[in-house]
Scaffold this motif. Structure first.
Motif: not given
Length: 716
Positions: A29-32, A391-402
């Motif tokens: 998950p997330g970006a390189s 729509i596709a939402v794939k392989n993302n890394l999301v942290s610390d929403t407020n």
């Protein structure tokens, strides 16, 4: 059982790092990323650690990992360098109205250069957004060290004046500046000033005009652009690298249309946006780049929005960029996006949704957010999909929403008309959500790490949520809600393959009518209970969770719909005298006008359910949440004397699964008389055990319908 690789990922994520190791069976998950982040709270310091804190409006709640280090003058934080590097970017906060600098040390030696810090771009107020408080406390500042450092070296930052709170340091090996491509047109040849003193706007325009079909070269330097560029088409704008070429402007491109073929890459655009003014196009790109365009290798900072995209942007690719410190969205596909790919980007400290698709005026179609890393959106969601088709939402890394946000929101919230609701297949696959979800002060209840929201209309699209990891959510992992309070259903949802660890309250927070199938969802260290299944509003109907097999660790149900579970709070000990039916999901074969089934379990004896008139028999059903040895029912009508005495003929049925029903008490006439409280008591036989209670009404001497203002179920 988690593999060793997935365990390693958890360690990295719990430490707040933005790099992770994952099993090879699924894309990481997330970006390189070209840098490695190190949290200040894991460094050596003479300062004070703050947090963890999840309270809206506090400094620590907006920090990466919900922790940071506070330095007063003379105090320092020293990082161990994780990789070869020659540059560092530091996320920090200083008190409102203050500025200063940090001294920088490499292996104990003080550098001649310092790192400037300021509150100028922080402390944003958006009073027009319900539930918002002052936010956006942190900022980012970068520095070329002037030397190479190696893994294990020490880089320290020391406060020299105002208090500085240090959050995270990004260490990077910045490549040398690129050289001018052959045949390109340099902006300096048209009079641009690389010192940043002169106005280079016209030089940029002239270079773009001269290079049609070719490349505009922006050499190393700082360039001031004082008004937005327009008429940009069939051209490449290329810099020497985002650390070397910097354009200073708050509005780079503003145009409603373009024939396309615009490619923007490898420089920084740094603005001067200090407040959020939604009527101002203070964006890197506002409008359209046209079909077949791309944006890559950009550093975008101190803007309102990175890219606010409208019109024809067919097959646009946005990749390998950094979005920092925007007062609103990082990127918003504002309708009519077709075939857009947003991938491998890093976003930090957004003041609204970090990445959003909003299908206003026309649907976003066949577009995707893939392999992006998102950290610390301090208002709204990490990723938000507001309507759209396929729509596709794939392989993302999301942290610390407020505040006011989830890690990922799949929603039919329209904001404005005309709006295109979710349609086709919505694919949400391979995402990792860390410390995401927040308390919503408008609802006075929490938002889950991943939210499916029928806010303004029913969700009828197919929503497939697969291969999800949810770690350390302060509240729930998966939420299903009709956030506008209208009770629209959420349908056609499948959650297949999820790992949930250390969720603060529940795994599933179900508040809408509708249904979802759960398969291969495993949970450990669940804070309160497996499932919260309470309709919002109370009369809106039930949410059905279908067990598709392979689920474990979240079988329990929160027992009290009158109270929200608090993080870490287990199910309260059952009160043996409690009304089991109060607040539970209720349905009926029919209802008259506003007299809906939920009114019979809302705790108010003056409101009531009334069935379809002149259509006996009619039935009313309540889900008690779990099987119980019910022994007594109290049936009520409004106590007002205006309700004349009457007799209703009622059959009591029970079920443990909602499918197979048995008669508990045969058809019996029950007398309701306001002179004696307008109540009737039904005694159930010993041995009765049921989860679903159904009352079938076949006659009523006072009105041609079934009527109950309250149905109460007791253990004794």
């Amino acid at each position: 059982m988690p593999s060793a690789a997935s365990a390693a990922m958890v360690v990295a994520l719990s430490a707040g790092l933005l790099t992770a190791v994952t099993p090879t069976a699924h894309a990481a998950p997330g970006a390189s990323l070209p840098f490695t982040s190190v949290e200040a709270e894991s460094a050596t310091t003479t300062g004070t650690k703050i947090g963890p804190d999840y309270t809206q409006g506090t400094l620590a709640s907006e920090a990466s990992g919900r922790q940071a280090v506070r330095l007063t003058s003379g105090q320092r934080v020293e990082f161990t360098v994780p990789r070869a590097a020659n540059a560092v970017n530091l996320a920090y906060s200083v008190p409102d109205g203050q500025s200063g600098s940090l001294d920088v040390y490499v292996n104990g030696t003080k550098l001649a250069r310092t790192l400037a810090v300021t509150s100028k771009y922080s402390y944003i107020d958006t009073s027009w957004i319900p539930g918002a408080k002052q936010h956006h406390f942190f900022d980012n500042a970068r520095l070329l060290l002037g030397q190479n450092v190696q893994a294990g070296d020490k880089v320290a930052f020391q406060a020299t004046g105002p208090q500085v709170t240090v959050d995270v340091a990004d260490f990077e090996q910045v490549a040398a500046a690129a050289t001018q491509p052959a045949g390109s047109v340099s902006v300096t040849s048209k009079g641009a000033d690389p010192s940043g003193n002169g106005d280079s706007t016209q030089a940029f325009r002239d270079a773009i005009s001269a290079a049609q079909g070719g490349v505009v070269w922006i050499p190393p330097g700082d360039y001031k652009v004082t008004s937005a560029l327009s008429g940009v088409q069939n051209v490449t704008l290329q810099g020497a690298g985002s650390w070397h070429t910097v354009v200073h402007t708050s509005r780079f491109i503003d145009q409603s249309g373009s024939s396309g073929g615009v490619h923007i890459k490898d420089f920084a655009v740094i603005g001067e946006v200090t407040e959020r003014v939604d009527s101002n196009p203070d964006n890197f790109v506002n409008g359209a780049l046209g079909p077949g365009s791309s944006v890559s290798g950009m550093w975008l900072q101190h803007l309102k929005v990175g890219l606010w995209l409208m019109g024809n942007n067919d097959n646009l690719v946005v990749e390998n960029n950094r979005f920092l410190d925007t007062t609103a969205d990082g990127l918003n596909l504002n309708g009519n996006a077709r075939g857009v790919r947003v991938r491998n980007n890093f976003l930090r400290n957004q003041g609204d949704d970090a990445l959003a698709m909003w299908s206003l005026y026309a649907p976003d179609t066949n577009s995707s957010f893939e392999n992006n890393t998102i950290s610390q959106p301090n208002l709204a969601n990490g990723i938000a999909i507001y309507g759209g088709t396929d729509i596709a939402v794939k392989n993302n890394l999301v942290s610390d929403t407020n505040a006011l946000g989830s890690g990922i929101a799949i929603s039919n919230q329209k904001f404005l008309d005309p709006f295109s609701p979710l349609a086709g297949t919505i694919t949400v696959d391979g995402n990792t959500l860390v410390r995401t979800g927040a308390m919503n002060p408008n609802w006075n209840h929490p938002m889950g790490a991943l939210r499916v929201d029928s806010y303004d209309s029913a969700i009828n699209a197919t929503v497939n949520i697969t291969n999800t990891t949810v770690t350390d959510s302060p509240y729930s992992a998966f939420e299903f809600v009709s956030g506008g309070g209208q009770g629209y259903p959420v349908r056609n949802v499948t959650v297949d393959g999820a790992t949930v660890r250390n969720t603060g309250t529940v795994v599933v927070q179900a508040e809408a009518q509708g249904a979802a199938t759960f398969r291969n969802v495993t949970a450990t260290s669940v804070g309160s209970a497996g499932v919260y299944n309470c309709p919002y509003p109370a009369s809106s109907g039930t949410f059905t969770l279908t067990d598709g097999g392979g689920n474990s660790g979240w079988s329990s149900t929160w027992s009290d719909c009158s109270a929200w579970p608090q993080p870490g709070q287990g199910n309260p000990d059952p009160d043996p005298t409690r009304n089991l039916a109060k607040g539970r999901p209720a349905t009926a074969t029919g209802s008259q006008d506003v007299y809906t089934p939920g009114k019979a379990v809302d705790g108010d004896a003056n409101s009531y359910w009334e069935s379809t008139n002149n259509a006996f028999p009619q039935s009313w059903t309540v889900d008690l949440g779990s099987s119980a040895a019910v022994r007594r029912l109290v049936l009520k009508l409004p106590p007002s004397a205006a309700w004349g005495a009457r007799t209703q003929t009622v059959t009591v049925l029970g079920s443990t699964d909602g499918s197979a029903w048995s008669t508990v008490v045969g058809a019996t006439g029950y007398r309701f008389d306001p002179a004696t409280g307008n109540t009737a008591t039904v005694t159930l036989p010993s041995g009765t055990n049921l989860r679903y209670l159904r009352l079938s009404v076949s006659a009523n001497t006072g009105w041609p319908a079934g009527q109950f203002s309250e149905v109460e179920a007791y253990l004794s």
